[in-house]
Design a protein around this motif. Structure first.
Motif, PDB file in Angstrom:
ATOM      1  N   LEU A  54       0.947  -1.112   0.063  1.00  0.00           N
ATOM      2  CA  LEU A  54       0.096   0.174   0.127  1.00  0.00           C
ATOM      3  C   LEU A  54       0.896   1.277  -0.064  1.00  0.00           C
ATOM      4  N   ILE A  55       0.698   2.181  -0.982  1.00  0.00           N
ATOM      5  CA  ILE A  55       1.661   3.162  -1.282  1.00  0.00           C
ATOM      6  C   ILE A  55       0.744   4.450  -1.412  1.00  0.00           C
ATOM      7  N   SER A  56       1.052   5.236  -0.188  1.00  0.00           N
ATOM      8  CA  SER A  56       0.222   6.539  -0.250  1.00  0.00           C
ATOM      9  C   SER A  56       1.154   7.591  -0.427  1.00  0.00           C
ATOM     10  N   LEU A  57       0.290   8.496  -1.387  1.00  0.00           N
ATOM     11  CA  LEU A  57       0.933   9.828  -2.046  1.00  0.00           C
ATOM     12  C   LEU A  57       0.351  10.884  -1.338  1.00  0.00           C
ATOM     13  N   PRO A  58       1.353  11.697  -1.007  1.00  0.00           N
ATOM     14  CA  PRO A  58       0.913  13.130   0.011  1.00  0.00           C
ATOM     15  C   PRO A  58       0.210  13.947  -1.009  1.00  0.00           C
ATOM     16  N   ARG A  59      -0.883  14.641  -0.669  1.00  0.00           N
ATOM     17  CA  ARG A  59      -1.665  15.413  -1.402  1.00  0.00           C
ATOM     18  C   ARG A  59      -0.876  16.834  -1.846  1.00  0.00           C
ATOM     19  N   ASN A  60       0.303  17.096  -1.175  1.00  0.00           N
ATOM     20  CA  ASN A  60       1.057  18.524  -1.381  1.00  0.00           C
ATOM     21  C   ASN A  60       2.040  18.116  -1.985  1.00  0.00           C
ATOM     22  N   LEU A  61       2.267  16.727  -2.883  1.00  0.00           N
ATOM     23  CA  LEU A  61       3.579  16.701  -3.616  1.00  0.00           C
ATOM     24  C   LEU A  61       3.620  17.550  -4.619  1.00  0.00           C
ATOM     25  N   GLN A  62       4.693  18.131  -4.849  1.00  0.00           N
ATOM     26  CA  GLN A  62       5.000  19.058  -6.132  1.00  0.00           C
ATOM     27  C   GLN A  62       5.774  18.684  -6.991  1.00  0.00           C
ATOM     28  N   ARG A  63       5.835  19.738  -8.180  1.00  0.00           N
ATOM     29  CA  ARG A  63       6.880  19.342  -9.324  1.00  0.00           C
ATOM     30  C   ARG A  63       6.616  18.117  -9.679  1.00  0.00           C
ATOM     31  N   VAL A  64       5.445  17.461  -9.918  1.00  0.00           N
ATOM     32  CA  VAL A  64       5.082  16.198 -10.181  1.00  0.00           C
ATOM     33  C   VAL A  64       5.253  16.100 -11.893  1.00  0.00           C
ATOM     34  N   PRO A  65       5.868  14.895 -12.336  1.00  0.00           N
ATOM     35  CA  PRO A  65       6.228  14.780 -13.745  1.00  0.00           C
ATOM     36  C   PRO A  65       4.769  14.649 -14.557  1.00  0.00           C
ATOM     37  N   SER A 103       3.627  -1.226   3.907  1.00  0.00           N
ATOM     38  CA  SER A 103       2.852   0.051   4.000  1.00  0.00           C
ATOM     39  C   SER A 103       4.072   1.018   3.764  1.00  0.00           C
ATOM     40  N   VAL A 104       3.804   1.686   2.374  1.00  0.00           N
ATOM     41  CA  VAL A 104       4.982   2.744   2.372  1.00  0.00           C
ATOM     42  C   VAL A 104       4.204   4.203   2.083  1.00  0.00           C
ATOM     43  N   GLY A 105       4.723   5.292   2.845  1.00  0.00           N
ATOM     44  CA  GLY A 105       4.535   6.584   2.631  1.00  0.00           C
ATOM     45  C   GLY A 105       5.477   7.520   1.846  1.00  0.00           C
ATOM     46  N   ILE A 106       5.123   8.107   0.767  1.00  0.00           N
ATOM     47  CA  ILE A 106       6.074   8.921   0.250  1.00  0.00           C
ATOM     48  C   ILE A 106       6.127  10.230   0.753  1.00  0.00           C
ATOM     49  N   ASP A 107       6.959  10.286   1.884  1.00  0.00           N
ATOM     50  CA  ASP A 107       7.004  11.325   2.755  1.00  0.00           C
ATOM     51  C   ASP A 107       8.332  11.538   3.456  1.00  0.00           C
ATOM     52  N   PRO A 108       8.701  12.519   4.260  1.00  0.00           N
ATOM     53  CA  PRO A 108      10.007  12.915   4.875  1.00  0.00           C
ATOM     54  C   PRO A 108      10.269  11.664   5.651  1.00  0.00           C
ATOM     55  N   THR A 109       9.605  10.809   6.080  1.00  0.00           N
ATOM     56  CA  THR A 109      10.245   9.730   6.780  1.00  0.00           C
ATOM     57  C   THR A 109      10.996   8.764   6.057  1.00  0.00           C
ATOM     58  N   HIS A 110      10.767   8.939   4.784  1.00  0.00           N
ATOM     59  CA  HIS A 110      11.770   8.060   3.744  1.00  0.00           C
ATOM     60  C   HIS A 110      12.645   9.014   2.960  1.00  0.00           C
ATOM     61  N   GLY A 111      12.845  10.262   3.633  1.00  0.00           N
ATOM     62  CA  GLY A 111      13.877  11.247   2.921  1.00  0.00           C
ATOM     63  C   GLY A 111      13.194  11.903   1.732  1.00  0.00           C
ATOM     64  N   ILE A 112      12.042  11.905   1.705  1.00  0.00           N
ATOM     65  CA  ILE A 112      11.219  12.721   0.467  1.00  0.00           C
ATOM     66  C   ILE A 112      10.994  14.092   0.880  1.00  0.00           C
ATOM     67  N   ASN A 113      11.460  14.974   0.352  1.00  0.00           N
ATOM     68  CA  ASN A 113      11.149  16.469   0.269  1.00  0.00           C
ATOM     69  C   ASN A 113       9.841  16.628  -0.492  1.00  0.00           C
ATOM     70  N   THR A 114       8.591  16.676  -0.307  1.00  0.00           N
ATOM     71  CA  THR A 114       7.540  16.824  -0.831  1.00  0.00           C
ATOM     72  C   THR A 114       7.390  18.017  -1.559  1.00  0.00           C
ATOM     73  N   GLY A 115       8.220  19.296  -1.341  1.00  0.00           N
ATOM     74  CA  GLY A 115       8.140  20.468  -2.206  1.00  0.00           C
ATOM     75  C   GLY A 115       8.912  20.384  -3.377  1.00  0.00           C
ATOM     76  N   ASN A 116      10.149  19.379  -3.363  1.00  0.00           N
ATOM     77  CA  ASN A 116      11.018  19.218  -4.402  1.00  0.00           C
ATOM     78  C   ASN A 116      11.599  17.893  -4.295  1.00  0.00           C
ATOM     79  N   PRO A 117      10.806  17.079  -4.738  1.00  0.00           N
ATOM     80  CA  PRO A 117      11.105  15.624  -4.670  1.00  0.00           C
ATOM     81  C   PRO A 117      12.006  15.134  -5.385  1.00  0.00           C
ATOM     82  N   ASP A 118      12.690  13.945  -5.077  1.00  0.00           N
ATOM     83  CA  ASP A 118      13.778  13.114  -6.004  1.00  0.00           C
ATOM     84  C   ASP A 118      12.820  11.797  -6.315  1.00  0.00           C
TER      85      ASP A 118
END
Length: 521
Positions: free
Chosen positions: A224-235, A452-467
């Motif tokens: 189960l992979i959650s995507l944050p609503r505030n993810l930016q710069r999406v491809p 359970s996977v969250g695309i969030d800072p706990t995984h080292g993801i900056n939602t404002g400028n994601p890698d």
């Protein structure tokens, strides 16, 4: 045939004999009418219409035998779903129930009329008529409700389960053949679950809840992979129409918010659907006329691009529909986790009171049976923490629903669930593939393994400028099943043979499955 008694015999012995005959005949008529209610035509086999009776009885028993054989060889759930997912079968079932119910009712009346003694008195005649009416009402009412449910099902299947919005190559490949694993040719299925907050008082459609369920079809192991609503710069995919506004292929670069757009959530992932609606309004011919919701297709393709996954199917549930579905399930048991960064803060929910606080709170950790209202608040509330904790709770709610849903038990709420589904759910899963997906749910429930996977800072993801390369790596690591645990030593002929170790500098697949640690437990 008259219901008036003949002139009674003159002797007292004759009158007693007549009363016994009438009493015996009355009981016989009641018994045959009841038998004809249980088995169509069975009562008629003891009357002068015995040929019709045997025809009806044998036809009914033959039909029952056919259903039993199919259920025994194919499975009750699979047979039921094959019928329930096919509009033609549902129409045939409607006609069978309607015509069969009428014939059955007619046979009950005919049984009562033909088995009634000729000299039956008025009181017993009236009693037999009342009993027959009740039996006809039972059979007729049951047949009517069955036909009504079949029509409701036909309407529901026609509205919800249709392969609309799928591009060539999209959609899970399912083998619909008897005695063949339907997932034989599809090792993994990725389903996008969207929670929509569209409704009265809200502008457009925001997808504040976005979860991809990626399932190994052989083992049932699900990520189960959650995507944050505030993810930016999406491809944006190469095929996205939005590239006309963002030719660089990145939503929000270089001009976000656009001059004519003032929304505070501009250029976040959850605004893609609304952005498509705005683009379509200015470019009416950009999307096919038969695409009723291009925003839904775009958000699916964008999320697939973000995660590096092929999204096979999409399910969109309106939040009000989610609440109603949980109630139709009879509630769901969720292991409550408290909020806050310390994990000890009660999670408030409910209406606001006069002093500005929430009326209720989830304040005790541990299993709790929730109704739809509570489950929706538990999944949506962020008054005690942030979006990322809310995403974690949403994954736990989805996991609990999948584990506890019972297709058989929910048949009792069939009409209500069909109504809820028609009004609040969209999916592009074709109706003919429903049996395969029910079997997949059973495999998921049997495996009981969730990552359970969250695309969030706990995984080292900056939602404002994601890698995004890092995001795709995280996803691939999560969906890759663990390697079998290595054997420590083995004994052969009294000698120990050590287990091979990898050469220095090589990488190996982890042997510990993240699903063995359940964050929702």
């Amino acid at each position: 045939m008259s219901d008036q008694p003949d002139r009674p015999p003159a002797t007292s012995g004759g009158r007693r004999m007549l009363r016994r005959e009438l009493s015996t005949g009355f009981r016989r008529a009641l018994g045959l009418t009841a038998l004809g209610t249980l088995l169509p035509g069975a009562g008629l086999t003891r009357t002068r219409s015995r040929a019709w009776g045997w025809f009806l009885l044998l036809t009914f028993l033959g039909s029952i035998a056919t259903v039993v054989v199919l259920a025994a060889t194919r499975g009750v759930t699979k047979v039921g779903l094959v019928i329930a997912s096919n509009t033609r079968y549902l129409l045939i079932l409607t006609l069978v129930l309607a015509v069969g119910g009428l014939v059955w009712c007619a046979s009950i009346i005919a049984t009562a009329v033909q088995s009634r003694p000729r000299r039956l008195d008025r009181a017993r005649t009236r009693s037999l008529a009342i009993f027959t009416t009740l039996m006809v009402a039972v059979v007729g009412g049951t047949a009517y409700k069955g036909a009504e449910f079949a029509l409701i099902g036909r309407d529901t299947v026609g509205v919800i389960f249709k392969a609309s919005g799928l591009k060539p190559g999209q959609g899970a490949k399912v083998v619909n053949e008897p005695d063949v694993d339907p997932w034989r040719d599809t090792p993994r299925v990725n389903i996008l679950l969207l929670g929509s907050d569209a409704g009265v008082g809200r502008e457009g459609t925001r997808t504040d809840s976005m979860i991809v369920a990626s399932t190994d079809t052989k083992t049932g192991r699900t990520v189960l992979i959650s995507l944050p609503r505030n993810l930016q710069r999406v491809p944006l995919p190469e095929t996205s129409k939005l590239r006309a506004w963002w030719p660089g292929g990145v939503y929000g670069i270089p001009n976000c918010p656009r001059q004519e757009k003032e929304a505070s959530d501009a250029c976040m992932l959850n605004a893609i659907w609304m952005e498509v609606d705005a683009f379509r309004a200015q470019n009416p011919g950009a999307y096919p006329a038969d695409d009723e919701a291009p925003g839904r297709s775009e958000i699916r393709d964008v999320i697939g691009e973000v995660l590096g996954l092929k999204i096979d199917h999409t399910v969109v549930v309106d939040l009000e529909g989610f609440r109603q579905l949980i109630n139709a399930m009879g509630g769901v048991t969720i292991n409550v986790k408290l909020g806050g960064y310390d994990g000890k803060t009660p999670i408030p929910y409910g209406p606001l009171t006069a002093n500005g606080t929430y009326a209720h709170a989830f304040d005790k950790p541990g299993p709790m049976k929730m109704n739809g209202y509570q489950a929706l608040w538990y999944a949506r509330s962020r008054a005690a923490d942030d979006d990322y904790n809310r995403m974690s709770r949403q994954r736990c709610v989805v996991q609990a629903v999948v584990n506890q849903v019972s297709p058989t038990a929910m048949l009792g709420q069939y009409a209500e669930i069909a109504r809820i589904a028609r009004e609040n759910i969209y999916t592009d899963i074709p109706a003919e593939n429903l049996p395969a997906f029910v079997e997949l749910v059973e495999r998921i429930q049997k495996a009981g393994k969730y990552v359970s996977v969250g695309i969030d800072p706990t995984h080292g993801i900056n939602t404002g400028n994601p890698d995004y390369d890092k995001i795709r790596t995280i996803v691939q690591q999560a969906i890759t099943p663990p390697a079998p645990k290595p054997r420590s030593t083995s004994t052969t002929g009294g000698q120990q043979t050590p287990t091979r170790t990898p050469a220095p500098g090589t990488t190996t697949t982890p042997t510990t499955d993240p699903a063995d640690v359940d964050p929702c437990a």
